[in-house]
Design an enzyme around this catalytic site. Sequence first.
Site, PDB file in Angstrom:
ATOM      1  N   HIS A 291      -4.173  10.624  17.834  1.00  0.00           N
ATOM      2  CA  HIS A 291      -4.796   9.352  19.474  1.00  0.00           C
ATOM      3  C   HIS A 291      -4.496  10.114  20.256  1.00  0.00           C
ATOM      4  O   HIS A 291      -4.984  10.213  21.502  1.00  0.00           O
ATOM      5  CB  HIS A 291      -3.830   8.037  18.314  1.00  0.00           C
TER       6      HIS A 291
ATOM      7  N   ASN B 192      -4.338   0.603  28.740  1.00  0.00           N
ATOM      8  CA  ASN B 192      -5.564   0.739  27.164  1.00  0.00           C
ATOM      9  C   ASN B 192      -5.837   2.113  28.635  1.00  0.00           C
ATOM     10  O   ASN B 192      -6.593   2.606  28.434  1.00  0.00           O
ATOM     11  CB  ASN B 192      -6.514  -0.188  27.472  1.00  0.00           C
TER      12      ASN B 192
ATOM     13  N   GLU C  32       1.086   9.925  25.868  1.00  0.00           N
ATOM     14  CA  GLU C  32       1.564   8.215  26.030  1.00  0.00           C
ATOM     15  C   GLU C  32       2.421   7.778  27.434  1.00  0.00           C
ATOM     16  O   GLU C  32       2.339   7.057  28.517  1.00  0.00           O
ATOM     17  CB  GLU C  32       1.671   7.072  25.257  1.00  0.00           C
TER      18      GLU C  32
ATOM     19  N   HIS D 212      -8.015   5.317  26.993  1.00  0.00           N
ATOM     20  CA  HIS D 212      -8.246   4.656  25.583  1.00  0.00           C
ATOM     21  C   HIS D 212      -9.305   3.992  25.461  1.00  0.00           C
ATOM     22  O   HIS D 212      -9.984   4.157  23.574  1.00  0.00           O
ATOM     23  CB  HIS D 212      -7.257   3.654  25.043  1.00  0.00           C
TER      24      HIS D 212
ATOM     25  N   ARG E  53       4.413 -15.307   5.603  1.00  0.00           N
ATOM     26  CA  ARG E  53       4.225 -16.034   7.044  1.00  0.00           C
ATOM     27  C   ARG E  53       5.441 -15.271   7.924  1.00  0.00           C
ATOM     28  O   ARG E  53       5.301 -15.898   9.339  1.00  0.00           O
ATOM     29  CB  ARG E  53       3.728 -17.866   7.468  1.00  0.00           C
TER      30      ARG E  53
ATOM     31  N   LYS F  22       7.047  -0.877  30.196  1.00  0.00           N
ATOM     32  CA  LYS F  22       6.091  -1.841  29.140  1.00  0.00           C
ATOM     33  C   LYS F  22       6.040  -3.253  28.598  1.00  0.00           C
ATOM     34  O   LYS F  22       6.316  -3.861  28.331  1.00  0.00           O
ATOM     35  CB  LYS F  22       5.809  -0.727  27.352  1.00  0.00           C
TER      36      LYS F  22
ATOM     37  N   ARG G 229      -1.692  -7.027  29.941  1.00  0.00           N
ATOM     38  CA  ARG G 229      -1.301  -5.793  28.949  1.00  0.00           C
ATOM     39  C   ARG G 229      -2.861  -4.902  28.830  1.00  0.00           C
ATOM     40  O   ARG G 229      -2.383  -3.764  28.115  1.00  0.00           O
ATOM     41  CB  ARG G 229      -1.125  -6.725  28.433  1.00  0.00           C
TER      42      ARG G 229
ATOM     43  N   LYS H 140       2.841  -5.498  18.307  1.00  0.00           N
ATOM     44  CA  LYS H 140       1.731  -5.688  17.454  1.00  0.00           C
ATOM     45  C   LYS H 140       1.887  -4.777  16.418  1.00  0.00           C
ATOM     46  O   LYS H 140       2.167  -3.256  16.589  1.00  0.00           O
ATOM     47  CB  LYS H 140       0.831  -4.238  18.423  1.00  0.00           C
TER      48      LYS H 140
ATOM     49  N   HIS I 120     -10.646   5.986  21.933  1.00  0.00           N
ATOM     50  CA  HIS I 120     -10.921   5.353  20.369  1.00  0.00           C
ATOM     51  C   HIS I 120     -12.483   6.028  20.475  1.00  0.00           C
ATOM     52  O   HIS I 120     -12.680   6.311  19.363  1.00  0.00           O
ATOM     53  CB  HIS I 120     -11.533   3.899  21.038  1.00  0.00           C
TER      54      HIS I 120
ATOM     55  N   GLU J 252      -1.631  -9.859  25.771  1.00  0.00           N
ATOM     56  CA  GLU J 252      -2.768  -9.049  25.995  1.00  0.00           C
ATOM     57  C   GLU J 252      -3.975  -9.828  26.609  1.00  0.00           C
ATOM     58  O   GLU J 252      -5.578  -9.228  26.100  1.00  0.00           O
ATOM     59  CB  GLU J 252      -3.631  -7.839  24.842  1.00  0.00           C
TER      60      GLU J 252
HETATM   61  N1  LIG Z   1       1.733  -0.822  17.784  1.00  0.00           N
HETATM   62  C1  LIG Z   1       0.973  -0.351  18.704  1.00  0.00           C
HETATM   63  O1  LIG Z   1       1.449  -0.680  19.926  1.00  0.00           O
HETATM   64  C2  LIG Z   1       0.725   0.914  19.136  1.00  0.00           C
HETATM   65  C3  LIG Z   1       0.935   1.509  20.131  1.00  0.00           C
HETATM   66  C4  LIG Z   1       0.037   2.908  19.939  1.00  0.00           C
HETATM   67  C5  LIG Z   1       0.381   4.086  18.542  1.00  0.00           C
HETATM   68  N2  LIG Z   1       0.163   2.914  16.768  1.00  0.00           N
HETATM   69  C6  LIG Z   1       0.259   3.308  16.391  1.00  0.00           C
HETATM   70  O2  LIG Z   1       1.024   4.512  15.851  1.00  0.00           O
HETATM   71  C7  LIG Z   1       0.536   4.847  15.039  1.00  0.00           C
HETATM   72  C8  LIG Z   1       0.758   6.131  15.855  1.00  0.00           C
HETATM   73  O3  LIG Z   1       1.429   6.991  15.415  1.00  0.00           O
HETATM   74  P1  LIG Z   1       3.116   7.959  16.034  1.00  0.00           P
HETATM   75  O4  LIG Z   1       2.358   8.796  16.313  1.00  0.00           O
HETATM   76  O5  LIG Z   1       4.475   8.516  15.718  1.00  0.00           O
HETATM   77  O6  LIG Z   1       2.267   8.365  14.026  1.00  0.00           O
HETATM   78  P2  LIG Z   1       3.616   9.026  12.596  1.00  0.00           P
HETATM   79  O7  LIG Z   1       3.847   7.361  12.471  1.00  0.00           O
HETATM   80  O8  LIG Z   1       2.150   8.980  11.141  1.00  0.00           O
HETATM   81  O9  LIG Z   1       4.442   9.713  12.942  1.00  0.00           O
HETATM   82  C9  LIG Z   1       3.836  11.387  13.092  1.00  0.00           C
HETATM   83  C10 LIG Z   1       3.725  12.285  11.803  1.00  0.00           C
HETATM   84  O10 LIG Z   1       5.639  12.342  12.543  1.00  0.00           O
HETATM   85  C11 LIG Z   1       6.602  12.504  11.031  1.00  0.00           C
HETATM   86  N3  LIG Z   1       7.834  12.392  11.671  1.00  0.00           N
HETATM   87  C12 LIG Z   1       8.069  10.531  12.272  1.00  0.00           C
HETATM   88  N4  LIG Z   1       9.538  10.378  12.551  1.00  0.00           N
HETATM   89  C13 LIG Z   1       9.880  11.834  12.646  1.00  0.00           C
HETATM   90  C14 LIG Z   1      11.164  12.805  12.783  1.00  0.00           C
HETATM   91  N5  LIG Z   1      11.735  12.098  13.622  1.00  0.00           N
HETATM   92  N6  LIG Z   1      11.241  14.090  11.934  1.00  0.00           N
HETATM   93  C15 LIG Z   1      10.148  14.440  11.486  1.00  0.00           C
HETATM   94  N7  LIG Z   1       8.678  14.276  11.397  1.00  0.00           N
HETATM   95  C16 LIG Z   1       9.150  12.992  11.382  1.00  0.00           C
HETATM   96  C17 LIG Z   1       5.955  11.825  10.074  1.00  0.00           C
HETATM   97  O11 LIG Z   1       6.115  12.060   9.020  1.00  0.00           O
HETATM   98  C18 LIG Z   1       4.276  11.350  10.244  1.00  0.00           C
HETATM   99  O12 LIG Z   1       3.838  13.250   9.579  1.00  0.00           O
HETATM  100  C19 LIG Z   1      -0.892   4.737  14.636  1.00  0.00           C
HETATM  101  O13 LIG Z   1      -1.313   4.645  13.494  1.00  0.00           O
HETATM  102  C20 LIG Z   1      -1.139   4.101  16.026  1.00  0.00           C
HETATM  103  O14 LIG Z   1      -2.281   3.251  16.055  1.00  0.00           O
HETATM  104  C21 LIG Z   1       0.439   1.208  17.650  1.00  0.00           C
HETATM  105 ZN   LIG Z   2      -2.787   4.479  22.240  1.00  0.00          ZN
END
Ligand SMILES: NC(=O)c1ccc[n+]([C@@H]2O[C@H](COP(=O)([O-])OP(=O)(O)OC[C@H]3O[C@@H](n4cnc5c(N)ncnc54)[C@H](O)[C@@H]3O)[C@@H](O)[C@H]2O)c1
Ligand SMILES: [Zn+2]
Length: 353
Positions: free
Chosen positions: A259, A240, A187, A243, A123, A222, A236, A145, A247, A232
């Site tokens: 994304h 989006n 972003e 977005h 939990r 943020k 918040r 999130k 999406h 949200e």
């Molecule tokens: N929780 C939230 O509020 C929120 C907001 C926006 C996006 N997201 C989520 O975030 C995800 C996308 O995140 P992302 O773009 O960071 O993708 P990711 O975590 O897949 O990273 C992108 C790629 O870069 C590699 N990588 C990461 N850091 C590295 C580094 N310093 N050096 C070399 N390689 C590296 C990873 O292994 C991966 O292959 C999605 O799943 C999305 O839904 C969440």
């Molecule tokens: Zn986003």
Amino acid sequence: MIVEDTIHVSVREGYDVIIGKDLLVNTGKYLSAMFQERKAFVITDSNVKDHYLNTVLESLKDSGIDARFFVFPAGEGNKNLSTYESILNMLSENHCTRSDYILALGGGVCGDMAGFAAGTYMRGIPFVQIPTTVLAMVDSSVGGKCAVDLCQGKNLVGVFHQPSLVLCDTNTLSTLPQKYFKDGMAEVVKTGILCGGELFDLCCNFDIENLPKIISMCVEYKAGVVERDETEQGERKLLNLGHTAAHAIERCSQYTVPHGHAVAIGTSIIARASDRLGFSSTPISDDILSVLSSFGLPTSTEYSPEELLLASRMDKKSQGNEISVIIPEKIGHCVIRSIDFDVLSTIYEAGIS
Ligand SMILES: NC(=O)c1ccc[n+]([C@@H]2O[C@H](COP(=O)([O-])OP(=O)(O)OC[C@H]3O[C@@H](n4cnc5c(N)ncnc54)[C@H](O)[C@@H]3O)[C@@H](O)[C@H]2O)c1
Ligand SMILES: [Zn+2]
């Protein structure tokens, strides 16, 4: 170690976001000051492991922290229930208790999944974010999130679970592949449009030297939004911007369009539509498209307005015949509108190219 900025996020149990250089080698110092005599469970992906896992483990060891780690194969395709279950099994097999904590070392995929495991195991146990992508630093690691994907769609199972600390070591971005750097900049530009002023100017006249400052300004923006609307219910939703179409594009492409790329296209669509339908007080789309293009991001899509509309009807943020859309009225001022799908159709028609 150089600390560029420390931003406090004042939600119920507030936390700091520390932005700087060479923070990873000091992970142990930060954590031993925060959690005494507790086990750390580091979760990372197969790419980040090769670059940074040892540095973090060494630092934890030097501070006398008992640490275990778990590595999952990199990629959005692994942000799923199967990886989540493997993490839970690893935690329980290693006798993780509620007084221990998780460390998410990686991009948004790692942060979302480790955060979801932390938010649900027993939990909820504490977790710390160590984001290593631009996207994770400016967006996913702040705000609490955390979610995993189902076959039916992205982020369908999740919780709000705030981290206890976020360490953004901007040195880690030196190894980030260019395509992920661009994704994160989508972003950043989105945040620049929302808050305007210096941040938007820094995007328009981008200099890599300013990246830590840009990250810090995005986090500050943020953090303020999250403090005022943690779950949200209202403000918040502004985050989006771009977005709704993004999406839809992700869904149409079966999630092959990344994304950030989808956000760039979605932001371009709403900016053009805003100018053409008279929502904007002064023309904004030329500036927005030009800054997105300067980062090598796309501003148009091959999907038709009809295809996007169909995909938007399946968006988890739609309610009945209505959906929230963020309309940019000028740089630095966007509004949340609840519109019906006929109006969304007009927006897609007007903004597609
Ligand atoms: N929780 C939230 O509020 C929120 C907001 C926006 C996006 N997201 C989520 O975030 C995800 C996308 O995140 P992302 O773009 O960071 O993708 P990711 O975590 O897949 O990273 C992108 C790629 O870069 C590699 N990588 C990461 N850091 C590295 C580094 N310093 N050096 C070399 N390689 C590296 C990873 O292994 C991966 O292959 C999605 O799943 C999305 O839904 C969440
Ligand atoms: Zn986003």
